[in-house]
Design a protein around this motif. Structure first.
Motif, PDB file in Angstrom:
ATOM      1  N   HIS A 345      12.332   0.936  -5.340  1.00 10.16           N
ATOM      2  CA  HIS A 345      12.045  -0.480  -5.113  1.00 10.16           C
ATOM      3  C   HIS A 345      12.906  -1.420  -5.954  1.00 10.16           C
ATOM      4  O   HIS A 345      13.325  -2.473  -5.470  1.00 10.16           O
ATOM      5  CB  HIS A 345      10.559  -0.754  -5.364  1.00 10.16           C
ATOM      6  CG  HIS A 345      10.107  -0.469  -6.764  1.00 10.16           C
ATOM      7  ND1 HIS A 345      10.212   0.782  -7.330  1.00 10.16           N
ATOM      8  CD2 HIS A 345       9.546  -1.263  -7.713  1.00 10.16           C
ATOM      9  CE1 HIS A 345       9.726   0.745  -8.563  1.00 10.16           C
ATOM     10  NE2 HIS A 345       9.325  -0.480  -8.823  1.00 10.16           N
ATOM     11  N   VAL A 346      13.177  -1.055  -7.196  1.00 13.77           N
ATOM     12  CA  VAL A 346      14.009  -1.912  -8.041  1.00 13.77           C
ATOM     13  C   VAL A 346      15.433  -1.963  -7.490  1.00 13.77           C
ATOM     14  O   VAL A 346      16.043  -3.035  -7.398  1.00 13.77           O
ATOM     15  CB  VAL A 346      14.010  -1.416  -9.499  1.00 13.77           C
ATOM     16  CG1 VAL A 346      14.943  -2.272 -10.347  1.00 13.77           C
ATOM     17  CG2 VAL A 346      12.599  -1.454 -10.076  1.00 13.77           C
ATOM     18  N   SER A 347      15.954  -0.807  -7.112  1.00 13.07           N
ATOM     19  CA  SER A 347      17.287  -0.756  -6.518  1.00 13.07           C
ATOM     20  C   SER A 347      17.338  -1.587  -5.242  1.00 13.07           C
ATOM     21  O   SER A 347      18.331  -2.269  -4.962  1.00 13.07           O
ATOM     22  CB  SER A 347      17.669   0.697  -6.216  1.00 13.07           C
ATOM     23  OG  SER A 347      18.945   0.781  -5.650  1.00 13.07           O
ATOM     24  N   SER A 348      16.249  -1.548  -4.456  1.00 15.00           N
ATOM     25  CA  SER A 348      16.185  -2.322  -3.220  1.00 15.00           C
ATOM     26  C   SER A 348      16.253  -3.814  -3.510  1.00 15.00           C
ATOM     27  O   SER A 348      16.975  -4.566  -2.825  1.00 15.00           O
ATOM     28  CB  SER A 348      14.906  -1.984  -2.454  1.00 15.00           C
ATOM     29  OG  SER A 348      14.795  -2.759  -1.278  1.00 15.00           O
ATOM     30  N   VAL A 349      15.523  -4.268  -4.513  1.00 12.62           N
ATOM     31  CA  VAL A 349      15.528  -5.688  -4.870  1.00 12.62           C
ATOM     32  C   VAL A 349      16.914  -6.127  -5.330  1.00 12.62           C
ATOM     33  O   VAL A 349      17.411  -7.202  -4.970  1.00 12.62           O
ATOM     34  CB  VAL A 349      14.476  -5.967  -5.966  1.00 12.62           C
ATOM     35  CG1 VAL A 349      14.635  -7.383  -6.509  1.00 12.62           C
ATOM     36  CG2 VAL A 349      13.078  -5.767  -5.419  1.00 12.62           C
TER      37      VAL A 349
END
Length: 491
Positions: A345-349
């Motif tokens: 999720h952090v990479s996605s953001v």
């Protein structure tokens, strides 16, 4: 997913992705990245116009053969390297850590530029469609930002949701193109059915290097099957199977569909039709053979096709960043996995933010969303991926020669070697004709390497050089972290 041994570590800090994606689900993910309707409706007309005219469909077949040879080595490697980093992992194991990091940054350039190029195109299509049907004119970049937001929401959640969305959209767009080809075949086309697109004289006509660029660009994404290794069911079987299914399926579909497009207008007339307006060629073809209803359906599916494309590439880029963070070459936070969605999720953001910034810059400089954003950066991505795959082919050969873990001559040396030769020749042709694609030509239309060409080509050099410099810095300043890379990206 392996449970953390320390109860004091939050679940969101888990670093390993998990799932049960089968070969078909992974194929949906990567073929959606290839965006079949976008290719036939957007790239194929440009390949006909700027490339080699009626001979363009043959370049899809040629590209498929080259990439299938490459896929043989890729599949063999995936059985022995149980890590999801794909290109940069395989290059690291075969050619060492520094080359692995160089490949990682070249891959990031590839997938980021192809993704943002399609964001530009979908923004234009949405703006154009709205103005056509409602007379309301809004800037293209506004629609691009809206799409980025929606992609970001889906990319934040579990991969199964994205695969289901991509599966539905993919079936719809493949279906409408198949209906068009069937209509052309049953009607006999404009001048009768023929194999004119595969005649040598037509294949080498015009600017085949530009045509080859558009053809290879259509396949970008198939090789990303290994990125989903941690989320695959029985990855030793699923990943090779998905890789072969993807490249063979893409090659057959594009060759047949583009042949149908040429037959729809006739080999002698299709170039003029593409020149009249390449962006609307697929819609005019649909209107001629399937009527107004077919045209409207195609227009809608063209938009969803581009959405599926950017969603798939978003998933690929976020997983590249996740793998690089797990290897210690990007901030550790990017390796986090969401406790509920089990997604990076952090990479996605971060990837969503990167896309927003790039689109904002393009809007600030008032770049044309199709002739500049889409065309320029798709060209950069294609050259980068050809070089990256050639480097990976060498890594495959070196790895198996050194380790002898797989002694099948065809799978580990011959096929990767032939793939390497094809990819190097393809990259050379793309470079030679690159100025034509970005408009750097003389009064007679011959390619001239001007400032824009050199700037865009320099990106393909700067990114891997950054990887080499990062490797040197980590080795000098963080020797323990550099040694850790041995387990992450190198043998």
């Amino acid at each position: 997913m392996t449970q953390l041994e320390s109860p004091g570590v939050e679940a969101s800090a888990k670093r390993t992705l998990s799932g049960s994606l089968g070969a078909t689900a992974i194929v949906f993910m990567v073929v959606a990245a290839a965006s079949p309707l976008t290719v036939i409706g957007g790239a194929a007309p440009l390949g006909i116009l700027l490339g080699n005219g009626a001979g363009f469909p043959a370049l899809y077949a040629i590209s498929a053969v080259i990439l299938l040879l490459f896929a043989v080595g890729l599949a063999a490697m995936s059985r022995h390297i149980p890590k999801p980093g794909a290109f940069f992992t395989y290059v690291g194991y075969g050619l060492g850590r520094s080359n692995g990091l160089a490949a990682a940054w070249l891959a990031m350039l590839t997938y980021t530029t192809i993704q943002v190029s399609v964001y530009g195109y979908i923004g234009f299509i949405l703006s154009y469609t709205l103005e056509t049907y409602t007379a309301v004119a809004l800037p293209w970049w506004l629609f691009s930002l809206l799409v980025i937001g929606l992609v970001g929401i889906l990319g934040y959640r579990h991969i199964d949701l994205s695969s289901k969305v991509l599966g539905v959209l993919l079936i719809a767009e493949v279906g409408v193109v198949a209906v068009l080809v069937a209509a052309v075949v049953f009607s006999g086309g404009a001048d009768g059915l023929s194999l004119a697109p595969f005649e040598p004289a037509n294949v080498v006509s015009g600017s085949p290097g530009v045509g080859l660029m558009f053809a290879i660009a259509a396949f970008i994404g198939f090789e990303a099957t290994a990125i989903f290794r941690d989320e695959a069911k029985d990855p030793d079987k699923t990943i090779p199977r998905a890789t072969y299914m993807a490249v063979i399926g893409i090659g057959l579909f594009y060759t047949l569909a583009s042949w149908g497009l040429v037959m729809a207008w006739g080999p002698d007339a299709v170039l003029d039709e593409a020149a009249a307006d390449p962006g609307s060629l697929i819609l005019r073809t649909m209107a001629a053979y399937l009527g107004a209803t077919g045209e409207i359906i195609t227009n809608v599916l063209l938009i969803t096709s581009m959405f599926a494309c950017v969603l798939s590439f978003h998933n690929v880029v976020t997983r590249y960043q996740h793998s690089m963070a797990a290897a210690g070459v990007l901030p550790d936070k990017l390796a986090s996995v969401h406790h509920a969605h089990l997604s990076p999720h952090v990479s996605s953001v971060v990837q969503t933010g990167t896309s927003v910034v790039l689109i904002a810059v393009f809007a600030l400089f008032q770049l044309d969303p199709v002739l500049a954003v889409f065309t320029w950066f798709a060209g950069v991505a294609t050259l980068a991926i050809a070089i990256l795959m050639a480097l990976t082919s060498v890594a495959v050969i070196v790895y198996f020669v050194k380790t002898r873990k797989d002694t099948r001559l065809w799978n580990t040396i011959l096929a990767p070697g032939l793939g390497f030769l094809g990819l190097v020749l393809s990259a050379a042709l793309i470079i030679a004709y690159f100025p034509i694609m970005v408009g750097d030509v003389d009064a007679e239309g011959a390619p001239v390497f001007g400032g824009l060409s050199w700037f865009l080509l320099a990106l393909v050099v700067v990114f891997p050089v950054a990887g080499y410099l990062q490797a040197a810095w980590i080795k000098a300043r963080r020797p323990a972290a550099y040694a850790k890379l041995t387990d992450s990206i190198a043998a």
